[in-house]
Scaffold this motif. Sequence first.
Motif, PDB file in Angstrom:
ATOM      1  N   UNK A  44       0.762  -1.165  -0.110  1.00 16.30           N
ATOM      2  CA  UNK A  44       0.113  -0.065   0.090  1.00 16.30           C
ATOM      3  C   UNK A  44       1.077   1.126  -0.099  1.00 16.30           C
ATOM      4  N   UNK A  45       2.007   1.262   0.843  1.00 17.76           N
ATOM      5  CA  UNK A  45       2.785   2.373   0.680  1.00 17.76           C
ATOM      6  C   UNK A  45       3.287   2.668  -0.573  1.00 17.76           C
ATOM      7  N   UNK A  57      10.362   6.336   2.977  1.00 18.10           N
ATOM      8  CA  UNK A  57      11.048   7.290   2.284  1.00 18.10           C
ATOM      9  C   UNK A  57      10.264   7.551   0.809  1.00 18.10           C
ATOM     10  N   UNK A  58       9.985   8.783   0.452  1.00 20.05           N
ATOM     11  CA  UNK A  58       9.464   9.608  -0.700  1.00 20.05           C
ATOM     12  C   UNK A  58      10.434  10.224  -1.223  1.00 20.05           C
ATOM     13  N   UNK A  87       6.000   5.262  -1.999  1.00 22.37           N
ATOM     14  CA  UNK A  87       6.905   5.186  -0.746  1.00 22.37           C
ATOM     15  C   UNK A  87       7.641   3.988  -0.773  1.00 22.37           C
ATOM     16  N   UNK A  88       8.914   3.971  -0.182  1.00 24.37           N
ATOM     17  CA  UNK A  88       9.946   2.686  -0.176  1.00 24.37           C
ATOM     18  C   UNK A  88      10.404   2.617   1.017  1.00 24.37           C
ATOM     19  N   UNK A  89      11.230   1.618   1.065  1.00 28.38           N
ATOM     20  CA  UNK A  89      12.046   1.316   2.474  1.00 28.38           C
ATOM     21  C   UNK A  89      11.106   1.334   3.429  1.00 28.38           C
ATOM     22  N   UNK A 107       9.082  -7.893   2.773  1.00 29.01           N
ATOM     23  CA  UNK A 107       9.208  -6.422   1.955  1.00 29.01           C
ATOM     24  C   UNK A 107       9.235  -5.294   3.099  1.00 29.01           C
ATOM     25  N   UNK A 108       9.560  -5.636   4.304  1.00 25.68           N
ATOM     26  CA  UNK A 108       9.733  -4.450   5.352  1.00 25.68           C
ATOM     27  C   UNK A 108      11.473  -4.387   5.404  1.00 25.68           C
TER      28      UNK A 108
END
Length: 402
Positions: free
Chosen positions: A35-36, A114-115, A41-43, A63-64
Motif C-alpha cells: 500500500x505504501x 521514504x518518498x 513510498x519505499x524502504x 518487504x519490510x
Amino acid sequence: MVDRSEGFGERLLGVLLDRAHEMPPQLIAPLIAEEVARVGGRDVSILLQDYGQLVLVPLPGRRLTVGEPEPIDGSPAGTAFLYATVAEVPQAHGVRMYLPLLDGSDQVGVMALTLDTIDDDDRRLLRRLAGLVADMLVTKHSYTDQFFLARRREPMSVAAEIQWSLLPPLTMSIPQVAVAGILEPAYNVAGDSFDYALNEDILHVAMVDAMGHGLDAATMATVAVGAYRHARRADIGLSEIYAFMDRAIAGQFGPDHFVTAQMMRLNTATGQLQWVNAGHPAPLLIRDHRVVRRLEGPTTLPVGFGGEDPRINEEMLRRGDRVLCFTDGLIEEHEAGEEQFGEEQLIRWVDRVAQGEKGVRALVRALSHALKRQRGGRTSDDATLFLIEWRGGAADHLAVLD
C-alpha cells in the motif's frame, strides 16, 4: 446531491481495510509495504517500542526494511514516537518520514518510509494510513507472538510475562485526561502492576504491589487486579472495592500475605479526585511542573489484612495538575549499610525532569530512567510509576463530522 465518488486516497485505505480483517498476522507487513508503494513510498519499516522503553525495534516481515534498533532518545523515530508527531528528515534521494502509529491514543510504534518528494496531500494520506496500520497491529497482536518477540531485547521471567499480559496500554490520552505508566525491571517485574478504565466521565485507576518476589508475587498481583476489575465493573464505591479485594487476597493466600494498593477515581468533568490508600506511599501533586505537596491522608491496612472500612481521601484538581503514584521500590533502593534513595530525592528529580518533558509518556519514561541511573542502575525491587494529568474541558466536538 452528495458526491460519493471514490478518490485515490479513499480507495487506497478502503482496499487495506477490506483486506486486513481476514489477513493472517504474517501477511500484514507485505500488505502495508504494498500500500505504501502505491503512493510512491519505499524502504518501509515498522518500529515497535521495546519493553525497557529504550529503543524502537524493527518488526521483521517480508518487504519490510529491517535495520538496527532506533534509540528513542535523540532520534527522529523517537521524537515521532514520544510526542505523537510526524518527523521528516531530508535525504540525498528523498525525504525519510517517521509517522507515529496511534491506536486511539496509545502509541504503538512508528512507521518509517521514504518518498522522493512530499506535499500536504501526501502527509494527510500517510497520516491516515499510519492510523489504520496501528489499528491493524493492535488487532492482530492479540493472537500472535510475533510482535511480543520483536519487542524483547533480553530474556523475560515467567512472572514478568504474567504482568505484561495483565497490563492495559501504557498510555491513554484524550482531551480531558491523560495517563502513562512504566514498570521496572521490565524483564523481571513480579509484584507491581496497575490498571485503569475510563467509564463515561470517571477515570478509574489502581496500583498494586504484592509482597515478595517472583512467581508468587505475580500470582498475588494477578488476583488483586482481577478482583479490582470485578469490583469496579460492579459499580460499587471505593470502600467496597477495597473490601472485595481484601477478601479475595485473604481467601486465596491466607492471613500472612498482603498487597499494598491505591485505588482512585477522577471525575474528568470536574477534577474531583478520590482515593483509598492501602499501604502505598502518598501520591505527589505536580502543578506548574513542580511537586507542590504529597497527597497525604488517612490510610488503611494493605489488602489481605482485613482493615476497617477505609476513609476516602479527596482533592479538587486544577486544570493541568498531575498526580504521580509510585511503589515503594522506587524510594527504598539502597546498598547494604547505606541510606535509602528516599522520597525527598525522588521529589527533586521529579522537579528537574518535569521542567523539560511536556507529555505524560515522555515524562514518566524520562523520570524512570533518570531515577534508575541515579540509583546506580539497580532495581532490586519492582519500581513502578503511574502519572495522571487532568486537563478538563469536553470532547463532544469529536462526535461531530466537519
